[in-house]
Design a protein around this motif. Structure first.
Motif, PDB file in Angstrom:
ATOM      1  N   THR A 336      -5.989  14.901  13.626  1.00 59.74           N
ATOM      2  CA  THR A 336      -7.044  13.913  13.349  1.00 59.74           C
ATOM      3  C   THR A 336      -8.417  14.590  13.300  1.00 59.74           C
ATOM      4  O   THR A 336      -9.439  13.945  13.548  1.00 59.74           O
ATOM      5  N   ASP A 337      -8.417  15.846  12.957  1.00 60.11           N
ATOM      6  CA  ASP A 337      -9.670  16.609  12.887  1.00 60.11           C
ATOM      7  C   ASP A 337     -10.355  16.349  11.545  1.00 60.11           C
ATOM      8  O   ASP A 337     -10.541  17.248  10.715  1.00 60.11           O
ATOM      9  N   TYR A 338     -10.753  15.063  11.345  1.00 60.87           N
ATOM     10  CA  TYR A 338     -11.255  14.640  10.044  1.00 60.87           C
ATOM     11  C   TYR A 338     -12.547  15.350   9.649  1.00 60.87           C
ATOM     12  O   TYR A 338     -12.821  15.538   8.460  1.00 60.87           O
ATOM     13  N   ASN A 339     -13.381  15.723  10.627  1.00 60.18           N
ATOM     14  CA  ASN A 339     -14.661  16.347  10.311  1.00 60.18           C
ATOM     15  C   ASN A 339     -14.497  17.739   9.706  1.00 60.18           C
ATOM     16  O   ASN A 339     -15.446  18.289   9.144  1.00 60.18           O
ATOM     17  N   ASN A 340     -13.295  18.298   9.790  1.00 57.54           N
ATOM     18  CA  ASN A 340     -13.030  19.600   9.178  1.00 57.54           C
ATOM     19  C   ASN A 340     -12.180  19.480   7.916  1.00 57.54           C
ATOM     20  O   ASN A 340     -11.532  20.442   7.499  1.00 57.54           O
ATOM     21  N   ALA A 341     -12.186  18.299   7.346  1.00 55.76           N
ATOM     22  CA  ALA A 341     -11.461  18.105   6.083  1.00 55.76           C
ATOM     23  C   ALA A 341     -12.055  19.009   5.003  1.00 55.76           C
ATOM     24  O   ALA A 341     -13.266  19.233   4.955  1.00 55.76           O
ATOM     25  N   THR A 342     -11.190  19.496   4.149  1.00 53.50           N
ATOM     26  CA  THR A 342     -11.642  20.394   3.073  1.00 53.50           C
ATOM     27  C   THR A 342     -11.655  19.714   1.709  1.00 53.50           C
ATOM     28  O   THR A 342     -12.000  20.343   0.715  1.00 53.50           O
ATOM     29  N   ALA A 343     -11.247  18.445   1.664  1.00 58.57           N
ATOM     30  CA  ALA A 343     -11.226  17.734   0.378  1.00 58.57           C
ATOM     31  C   ALA A 343     -11.580  16.270   0.584  1.00 58.57           C
ATOM     32  O   ALA A 343     -11.260  15.677   1.626  1.00 58.57           O
ATOM     33  N   LEU A 344     -12.252  15.710  -0.404  1.00 60.94           N
ATOM     34  CA  LEU A 344     -12.488  14.275  -0.467  1.00 60.94           C
ATOM     35  C   LEU A 344     -11.554  13.679  -1.511  1.00 60.94           C
ATOM     36  O   LEU A 344     -11.367  14.267  -2.588  1.00 60.94           O
ATOM     37  N   VAL A 345     -10.995  12.537  -1.192  1.00 62.41           N
ATOM     38  CA  VAL A 345     -10.095  11.852  -2.127  1.00 62.41           C
ATOM     39  C   VAL A 345     -10.721  10.496  -2.461  1.00 62.41           C
ATOM     40  O   VAL A 345     -11.010   9.705  -1.559  1.00 62.41           O
ATOM     41  N   ILE A 346     -10.952  10.262  -3.729  1.00 65.83           N
ATOM     42  CA  ILE A 346     -11.512   8.984  -4.181  1.00 65.83           C
ATOM     43  C   ILE A 346     -10.474   8.302  -5.063  1.00 65.83           C
ATOM     44  O   ILE A 346     -10.009   8.882  -6.049  1.00 65.83           O
ATOM     45  N   THR A 347     -10.114   7.089  -4.698  1.00 65.62           N
ATOM     46  CA  THR A 347      -9.079   6.353  -5.430  1.00 65.62           C
ATOM     47  C   THR A 347      -9.649   5.030  -5.926  1.00 65.62           C
ATOM     48  O   THR A 347     -10.254   4.277  -5.157  1.00 65.62           O
ATOM     49  N   PHE A 348      -9.447   4.775  -7.217  1.00 70.75           N
ATOM     50  CA  PHE A 348      -9.864   3.513  -7.836  1.00 70.75           C
ATOM     51  C   PHE A 348      -8.596   2.732  -8.201  1.00 70.75           C
ATOM     52  O   PHE A 348      -7.969   3.042  -9.216  1.00 70.75           O
ATOM     53  N   PRO A 349      -8.178   1.745  -7.405  1.00 67.64           N
ATOM     54  CA  PRO A 349      -7.027   0.925  -7.811  1.00 67.64           C
ATOM     55  C   PRO A 349      -7.457  -0.097  -8.868  1.00 67.64           C
ATOM     56  O   PRO A 349      -8.447  -0.806  -8.690  1.00 67.64           O
ATOM     57  N   LEU A 350      -6.694  -0.146  -9.957  1.00 68.35           N
ATOM     58  CA  LEU A 350      -6.954  -1.130 -11.012  1.00 68.35           C
ATOM     59  C   LEU A 350      -5.825  -2.141 -11.050  1.00 68.35           C
ATOM     60  O   LEU A 350      -4.677  -1.836 -10.699  1.00 68.35           O
ATOM     61  N   LEU A 351      -6.138  -3.338 -11.506  1.00 74.95           N
ATOM     62  CA  LEU A 351      -5.102  -4.355 -11.655  1.00 74.95           C
ATOM     63  C   LEU A 351      -4.115  -3.934 -12.736  1.00 74.95           C
ATOM     64  O   LEU A 351      -4.486  -3.322 -13.739  1.00 74.95           O
ATOM     65  N   ASN A 352      -2.861  -4.269 -12.519  1.00 70.95           N
ATOM     66  CA  ASN A 352      -1.819  -3.966 -13.501  1.00 70.95           C
ATOM     67  C   ASN A 352      -1.332  -5.275 -14.101  1.00 70.95           C
ATOM     68  O   ASN A 352      -1.404  -6.329 -13.456  1.00 70.95           O
ATOM     69  N   TYR A 353      -0.848  -5.207 -15.320  1.00 71.50           N
ATOM     70  CA  TYR A 353      -0.448  -6.430 -16.023  1.00 71.50           C
ATOM     71  C   TYR A 353       0.912  -6.206 -16.663  1.00 71.50           C
ATOM     72  O   TYR A 353       1.142  -5.200 -17.337  1.00 71.50           O
TER      73      TYR A 353
END
Length: 1053
Positions: A336-353
């Motif tokens: 849980t050593d989040y402050n030493n993370a080496t990457a940021l992950v950005i996720t955009f969920p879109l609606l599916n049809y």
């Protein structure tokens, strides 16, 4: 003040039960222990299959060499020729009886001869008719092909991966359909994985406690740059049919219409996606009391809070109304050593049809704009890998288009070879007369016509095509069709016209000799392919249907249209007219007819050498050794398909896949779906599902929680989110969440200050209990519509609006789900294991609670095939071989032993294919299974012609019969399949597509090489040892048929 304290395992005086296991470790039983991993099967520390096959091979060698030596010594003693047949029970002289009018044939031999004669007469008559009436036959063929190919107007190509790999009747597909119909389809995902080349970590010095290191990616300047990127993506505008499409038009906004902010799973959402909040700091001239460091540390431990309790008092809850869990927004950290993370992950969920093409088109248009934007985005401080929902399908389409040139070059090389190799040049002067370029081109067009006719017929029936069909079937039909073309043409070139025989009679006689062999191979392949269509895998089923029909149409066109064209070409050649420019005629001259170089090589050098007495045992030993090795490694072939292989070498998605494996800590969401029928208003039914106070120890939530404790084994990463437990907390009388207007009964949000708002439940002992009966359904819709706010963070609108499927008018609860996450999965084997464990867990839950529960995740429909692919492979190939055996038995004149030898050789080729797959790192999946089914069909071509030529040969012993069969048929098979395919296959190695290089170049090359070596080396040797005895009835009939002719040979290929 005298307050009594209670242990978490004790109940309270007001009737409240003890804490649940999830809240109180002392209330739990022993921690679950995963079963031990079974040790590998070994003998003396060596892989057991390796040891067993080595011992078996040594035993075979000793037995075989001993038998060869015994027979050799016996023959030396009895002064029998070295070419005497081994194990031949009938003396050769019985075939050359002094009385030619008598034959001691068995009943089966007589039936076989009559069946063979019927086929010969039928095909001879048909061949003669085709030569005499070429215009009728050719015109009729063209009309039928055009009519069949007309179905291509209705052609549909399936590119949807779900339709390709998952059967509509499969468990995963049915569960997906159930999930989609009750909760809506799984959202579309656009994702960025951001790292930085900077290496300088920053140090945060809180007022209390030690210094804390922050990784470079969490530097505030970097976060500002990432936020700029995120805001730019939010501002993207695409165009669809003249309409502007923004992210807000298609994104997942769980609090809409009250809050239209899009769900963005990003660490920037801890700062409300605001530069100002990111810069928010509480300080004086001496100390910094709180800034983005302290807010970040608080939010990663309590992402759902609306007040971080630092001097900042900023919320952590995302602007969309839901929490952003750190394991979803950060990567490359330990524990849980989040402050030493080496990457940021950005996720955009879109609606599916599912069924709304307009809305789906808008989503696709925005994704295209997003991909184009990311491809052009540059920032020296950021390294970004990205992917959109459409990325894989787009890249596969691009890959297919880029490989078109490679495929075309491959086929052009094969076409040129066929056109040139068919001709047999007698002299330089007659090059343009003896060449058969026009006939070769016509033969190729016939092959391609059979493919288009097959595609057209099934398109009429509404059956969609797949890319596998388009890429593989022309290769298959070309192999089968060209082989037959070479057999017909080369047999005609070697034949001498009998006295008083006209051209149509000669070609008819030749077709009567060779067409049964062509019919044997083509019909065997057709039946094998059609039975392969019984497969539950859509890609395999579609391929098998199209291939079976294409092969059979090709055979019909070859014995009709091609025979007519051969007759026309023969008349042209006899008239000394030039090929292609048939209006030009050379002066008549007498030319001596000679055999082709390849035929002479096979007849004079290759066949005699292969069947020498000392060579044959070596060949058997080598091939059985290769077979033993392949059997030993069959169970070591990997199962699955590395998704990286499906991408082109230069695809941006490859970098994303690499970062996905390296940085992400959480796998795909998994939903435990409780099917409709459970009565949540009942206390007993609540207890079998919930995970809080008073719930059963083996409830759904509790079992999933216990599975998360052994995540390395169960592949379940976290405790599931439970709408039921959160609803119980929300509805408690102590809670400020559940209120309603006393005068109207309508829901009153916790943020509303109105004296007419009263608590849903009284502070009485009964009011403190869980709601049941009408109370449960009265307040549940309020919970599901409540937006989280500062006074009540438990509102269920954002988190659970889609998790509960309510009946009309909110009369009862239907299907529901409880969501958690899988652990991170990198290899196919890990995805398969996760699916197995989720199903095992859901089955245990179903048995425990007495109600149907299933696990669903978006990747299950793709990986379910691998749970049974070993069984499906064995069934498909087994059924195909059984079909080949039955058809061969009938068409070889009921010769069981001949059919058995054909089947045995094909089995050896298939087993050796698995050996090649292990050596060449080719995994077993739907693509390789299609190729294995195809190799089964092509193997028939390599084997059946040789065996039939052997069975009708009337030489005095097995060795000479094998030599004759190899000389006459071997050269046609070699030039027809091996050389044709070899040049075309080598070009595939130049493809940019990894899937082409692995599953087409490697497997196609292995198919051709193994088929050629077994059909042209091993099979003749096998026949020379244990081939079937001569059919006396066939010998007698042949002698009678050729009485009075100049030649005494009985069958001439």
């Amino acid at each position: 003040m005298n307050n009594q304290t209670y242990a978490c395992t004790e109940g309270l005086e007001d009737g409240s039960g003890p804490c649940s296991c999830q809240d109180c470790a002392n209330a739990c039983g022993p921690k679950p222990v995963p079963p031990p991993i079974p040790p590998p099967w070994t003998i003396f520390g060596i892989d057991a299959m390796t040891v067993i096959m080595f011992i078996s091979y040594m035993g075979f060698l000793l037995t075989f060499v001993g038998a060869v030596l015994v027979v050799w010594c016996y023959r030396k003693r009895t002064i029998i020729s070295e070419y005497a047949p081994i194990l031949d029970t009938s003396p050769p002289l019985s075939l050359n009886s002094d009385n030619p009018d008598q034959v001691n044939a068995s009943c089966s031999e007589t039936i076989g001869e009559r069946f063979e004669n019927t086929l010969r007469i039928m095909f001879s008559s048909w061949g003669s008719f085709c030569v005499r009436h070429p215009s009728v036959v050719i015109l009729g063929s063209v009309i039928l092909v055009l009519a069949s190919s007309g179905g291509l107007v209705y052609m549909r190509i399936t590119t949807d991966p779900v339709e390709l790999w998952s059967s509509p009747s499969s468990q995963a597909r049915q569960e997906k359909d159930y999930f989609d119909s009750h909760f809506g389809p799984f959202f579309r995902t656009e994702q960025l994985i951001i790292t930085t080349p900077l290496t300088n970590a920053s140090i945060y010095s809180p007022i209390i406690g030690p210094d804390i290191s922050f990784a470079p990616i969490l530097d505030k300047d970097i976060l500002h740059q990432v936020l700029d990127l995120q805001l730019d993506i939010e501002a993207l505008v695409a165009t669809y049919e003249g309409q502007n499409v923004t992210l807000k038009d298609i994104c997942l906004a769980p609090l809409a219409p009250f809050n239209d902010n899009c769900t963005i799973l990003s660490v920037l959402n801890y700062f409300q996606n605001s530069h100002d909040v990111l810069d928010h700091v509480i300080e004086d001239e001496f100390l910094v009391y709180a800034d983005y460091h302290s807010h970040f540390l608080y939010c990663v431990s309590a992402p759902a809070t609306l007040n971080d309790t630092t001097p900042l008092h900023d919320p952590c809850l995302g602007t969309f109304g839901g929490p952003v869990f750190p394991w979803l927004a950060l990567g490359g950290y330990e524990d849980t050593d989040y402050n030493n993370a080496t990457a940021l992950v950005i996720t955009f969920p879109l609606l599916n049809y599912l069924n709304d093409t307009e809305k789906l088109g808008k989503a696709l248009a925005w994704e295209k704009e997003f991909i184009e934007f990311m491809k052009n985005f540059t920032n020296p401080n950021l390294t970004i890998a990205f992917s959109a929902e459409r990325s894989i399908e787009d890249e596969i389409d691009r890959e297919s288009n880029s490989d078109i040139s490679t495929i075309i070059i491959s086929y052009v090389i094969m076409f040129i070879y066929i056109s040139l190799a068919l001709g047999h040049i007698q002299s330089c002067r007659r090059v343009l007369v003896d060449s058969k370029i026009s006939l070769g081109i016509a033969g190729i067009l016939i092959v391609l016509s059979s493919v288009t006719a097959s595609l057209g017929i099934f398109s009429y029936a509404g059956i969609p095509l797949t890319l596998i069909v388009i890429e593989v079937i022309p290769f298959l039909v070309l192999a089968v069709g060209v082989d037959n073309i070479f057999i017909i043409v080369q047999t005609y070139q070697r034949d001498e016209r009998l006295p008083h025989e006209e051209l149509h009679q000669q070609i008819g006689r030749i077709l009567g000799d060779v067409a049964p062999s062509m019919f044997l191979s083509s019909f065997s392949e057709t039946v094998a392919f059609f039975l392969g269509a019984l497969s539950s895998m859509p890609a395999v089923r579609t391929f098998s249907m199209f291939a079976g029909l294409a092969v059979f149409i090709d055979f019909l066109l070859q014995i009709s249209c091609f025979v007519s064209l051969l007759g026309l070409d023969a008349r042209r050649q006899e008239a000394n007219r030039l090929d292609i420019i048939c209006c030009v005629k050379l002066p008549d001259s007498q030319e001596t007819k000679t055999d082709g170089c390849l035929f002479r090589f096979f007849k004079k050098i290759y066949a005699p050498f292969i069947l020498k007495e000392w060579v044959r045992p070596i060949i058997v030993a080598v091939f059985v050794g290769i077979l033993s090795f392949s059997i030993a490694v069959v169970n070591k072939v990997e199962i699955g398909l590395d998704q990286k292989l499906s991408m082109p070498d230069d695809s941006y998605v490859l970098e994303y896949f690499g970062n996905l494996s390296e940085y992400l800590h959480t796998g795909a969401p998994v939903y435990f779906v409780v099917e409709d029928g459970l009565n949540y208003s009942s206390l007993d039914d609540q207890n079998v599902v919930c995970g809080g106070v008073g719930c059963n120890n083996n409830s759904l939530v509790q079992q999933v929680y216990e599975a998360s404790l052994i995540s390395d084994y169960s592949a379940i990463a976290y405790t599931p989110s439970s709408w039921l437990d959160d609803y119980f907390d929300w509805v408690k009388p102590r809670s400020t969440c559940c209120r309603y207007y006393n005068n109207t009964g309508a829901f009153c949000n916790a943020s509303v200050e109105d004296p007419s708002c009263v608590h849903c439940r009284p502070m009485t002992p009964s009011g403190k209990q869980r709601p049941v009966g009408e109370d449960f359904m009265r307040f549940l819709p309020m919970f599901l519509s409540d937006n989280p706010n500062v006074k009540c963070g438990k509102g269920g609108h954002a988190a659970y609006a889609t998790a509960v499927d309510l009946y009309p008018n909110n009369t009862r609860v239907g299907a529901t789900y409880f969501m958690t996450f899988h652990t991170i999965m990198k290899e196919s084997s890990e995805y398969i294991h996760a699916l197995q464990m989720a199903r095992e867990l859901s089955e245990n839950i179903t048995q425990s609670i007495g109600h149907k529960v299933f696990a669903y995740s978006v990747f299950y429909v793709f990986y379910e095939q691998y749970l049974t692919i070993a069984h499906d492979t064995a069934l498909n190939l087994g059924v195909s071989i059984a079909a080949i055996f039955v058809v061969s038995t009938i068409l070889l004149g009921f010769e069981l032993w001949s059919a058995a030898l054909v089947s045995l050789t094909i089995v050896m080729i298939l087993v050796n294919m698995f050996g090649v797959m292990w050596l060449w790192d080719i995994s077993l999946n739907a693509v390789s299974l299609v190729n294995l089914v195809m190799s089964c069909g092509i193997s028939v071509e390599f084997c059946s012609h040789i065996v039939r030529a052997f069975s009708v040969s009337v030489k005095k012993n097995r060795v000479e019969r094998a030599e004759e069969a190899l000389a006459h048929m071997g050269s046609s098979v070699f030039s027809g399949i091996t050389l044709t395919k070899f040049g075309g296959i080598l070009i595939l190695a130049l493809s940019k597509s990894q899937i082409f290089q692995v599953f087409y170049f490697r497997m196609f090359l292995a198919i051709v090489l193994l088929g050629a070596t077994h059909g042209l080396i091993f099979l003749p040797v096998l026949l020379s040892y244990i081939g079937p005895s001569v059919n006396k009835a066939k010998v007698f009939a042949a002698r009678q048929r050729f009485v009075g002719t100049e030649r005494e040979h009985l069958l001439n290929y």
